[in-house]
Write an enzyme that holds these catalytic residues in place. Structure first.
Site, PDB file in Angstrom:
ATOM      1  N   GLU A   1      40.214  32.716  35.324  1.00  0.00           N
ATOM      2  CA  GLU A   1      39.512  33.564  35.980  1.00  0.00           C
ATOM      3  C   GLU A   1      38.493  33.190  36.854  1.00  0.00           C
ATOM      4  OE1 GLU A   1      41.149  37.756  34.814  1.00  0.00           O
ATOM      5  OE2 GLU A   1      39.426  37.350  33.584  1.00  0.00           O
TER       6      GLU A   1
ATOM      7  N   GLY B   1      37.638  41.325  41.012  1.00  0.00           N
ATOM      8  CA  GLY B   1      37.046  42.535  41.491  1.00  0.00           C
ATOM      9  C   GLY B   1      36.741  42.495  42.962  1.00  0.00           C
TER      10      GLY B   1
ATOM     11  N   SER C   1      41.840  39.494  41.409  1.00  0.00           N
ATOM     12  CA  SER C   1      42.376  40.174  42.489  1.00  0.00           C
ATOM     13  C   SER C   1      43.840  39.781  42.860  1.00  0.00           C
ATOM     14  CB  SER C   1      41.531  39.863  43.711  1.00  0.00           C
ATOM     15  OG  SER C   1      40.028  40.140  43.703  1.00  0.00           O
TER      16      SER C   1
ATOM     17  N   ASN D   1      44.359  44.447  32.418  1.00  0.00           N
ATOM     18  CA  ASN D   1      42.969  44.873  31.620  1.00  0.00           C
ATOM     19  C   ASN D   1      42.348  45.743  32.230  1.00  0.00           C
ATOM     20  OD1 ASN D   1      40.374  44.671  30.681  1.00  0.00           O
ATOM     21  ND2 ASN D   1      39.696  43.039  31.673  1.00  0.00           N
TER      22      ASN D   1
ATOM     23  N   HIS E   1      36.107  37.585  28.223  1.00  0.00           N
ATOM     24  CA  HIS E   1      36.041  37.992  29.636  1.00  0.00           C
ATOM     25  C   HIS E   1      34.734  37.926  30.305  1.00  0.00           C
ATOM     26  CE1 HIS E   1      36.481  40.401  33.259  1.00  0.00           C
ATOM     27  NE2 HIS E   1      37.905  40.179  33.075  1.00  0.00           N
TER      28      HIS E   1
ATOM     29  N   LYS F   1      39.862  47.614  31.427  1.00  0.00           N
ATOM     30  CA  LYS F   1      38.533  47.686  31.386  1.00  0.00           C
ATOM     31  C   LYS F   1      38.021  49.220  30.633  1.00  0.00           C
ATOM     32  CE  LYS F   1      38.126  44.474  35.051  1.00  0.00           C
ATOM     33  NZ  LYS F   1      37.547  43.623  36.105  1.00  0.00           N
TER      34      LYS F   1
ATOM     35  N   GLU G   1      33.152  39.525  32.205  1.00  0.00           N
ATOM     36  CA  GLU G   1      32.074  40.547  31.985  1.00  0.00           C
ATOM     37  C   GLU G   1      31.640  40.977  30.801  1.00  0.00           C
ATOM     38  OE1 GLU G   1      34.920  43.694  33.370  1.00  0.00           O
ATOM     39  OE2 GLU G   1      35.033  42.820  35.561  1.00  0.00           O
TER      40      GLU G   1
HETATM   41  C1  PEP Z   1      39.966  41.039  35.470  1.00  0.00           C
HETATM   42  O1  PEP Z   1      39.242  42.029  35.099  1.00  0.00           O
HETATM   43  O2  PEP Z   1      40.440  40.259  34.716  1.00  0.00           O
HETATM   44  C2  PEP Z   1      40.261  41.041  36.804  1.00  0.00           C
HETATM   45  C3  PEP Z   1      40.912  39.847  37.222  1.00  0.00           C
HETATM   46  O3  PEP Z   1      40.227  41.871  37.870  1.00  0.00           O
HETATM   47  P1  PEP Z   1      40.717  42.110  39.032  1.00  0.00           P
HETATM   48  O4  PEP Z   1      42.324  41.826  39.252  1.00  0.00           O
HETATM   49  O5  PEP Z   1      40.531  43.486  39.567  1.00  0.00           O
HETATM   50  O6  PEP Z   1      40.152  41.037  39.962  1.00  0.00           O
END
Ligand code: PEP
Length: 256
Positions: free
Chosen positions: A171, A177, A217, A9, A99, A11, A101
């Site tokens: 997630e 993040g 992460s 992703n 997601h 973003k 966000e």
């Molecule tokens: C995500 O945006 O779905 C995500 C898991 O980000 P990160 O891997 O940076 O934690």
């Protein structure tokens, strides 16, 4: 046997030239891997150029996703939006839905995610449906309630036989993040729980076919311990998907 699936992703990152270079770099360095599905989700403007560059270079193993889409599947007076038909036309095969966000900043709701998932399935896009608890919910021991609610809401009204055609991404929001990954055991516990809900909804046989990614992460240093868990079928990756070497390393570690 579920095929692992790693999705990046991106973003709101990468200008066009960098996006094409990242995607083609990943494709070039993963073309020999036959045991893992690979997806990149550029920002909306880069979707068509990335898909075209991959197609022109003859790379069919790296699929393209978007990070959202509208519920109306074709066209209409919806300023600023993009439909499933447009995404297919641009070369997309996957769409990330719900997601955290998008839920947090753009008011995405469980009902909206469910609606979009149905539209995606009906128009040949594989939805990657994100679910996950906040830190406050985890600390209040409400993780399982929250996850069950989100899974049931996301899948409401979707025919059992279509469930294997979608992907769920667990997630935990506190891990996105932040550099804090759920431990493999913590993630596996929730993934097994999600699969138990799928069993209740659609029976064991179908539940065993649905792929559940972990996201939060994920990086080259922790992918092996996560992917070796029995109910973790891949990863949805943010930060580590922005570097060719990191994403390739995740793909290699997940190649079965
Ligand atoms: C995500 O945006 O779905 C995500 C898991 O980000 P990160 O891997 O940076 O934690």
């Amino acid at each position: 046997m579920r095929r692992h699936i790693i999705a990046g992703n991106w973003k709101m990152n990468m200008l066009l030239e960098d996006a094409v270079a990242l995607a083609t770099g990943v494709a070039q360095n993963t073309k020999e891997l036959g045991g893992v599905d690979l997806v990149v989700a550029p920002a909306m403007l880069a979707v068509a150029p990335v898909a075209k560059a991959l197609k022109d270079a003859g790379f069919t193993h790296l699929k393209v996703a978007t990070q959202n889409m509208h519920t109306v599947p074709t066209k209409g007076a919806y300023t600023g939006e993009v439909s499933a038909q447009m995404l297919k036309d641009a070369g997309c095969d996957f769409v990330i839905l719900g997601h955290s966000e998008r839920r947090q900043y753009f008011g995405e709701t469980d009902a909206g995610v469910n609606h979009k998932a149905k539209v995606a399935l009906a128009h040949g896009l594989t939805p990657i449906i994100c679910i996950g608890e906040t830190l406050a919910e985890r600390e209040a021991e409400r993780t399982f309630d929250r996850i069950e609610f989100q899974v049931r809401a996301a899948l409401a009204g979707i025919d059992d036989k279509n469930l294997p055609a979608l992907v769920l991404a667990y997630e935990p929001i506190w891990a996105i993040g932040t550099g804090k990954t759920a431990s493999p055991e913590q993630a596996q516990e929730v993934h097994a729980f999600i699969r138990s809900i799928l069993s209740k909804l659609a029976g064991d046989e179908i539940a065993q076919q649905v792929r559940i990614q972990y996201g939060g992460s994920v990086k080259p240093a922790n992918i092996s311990d996560l992917i070796s868990q029995p109910d973790i079928d891949g990863a949805l990756v943010g930060g580590a998907s922005l570097k060719v070497s990191d994403f390739v390393s995740l793909a290699v570690s997940s190649n079965a």
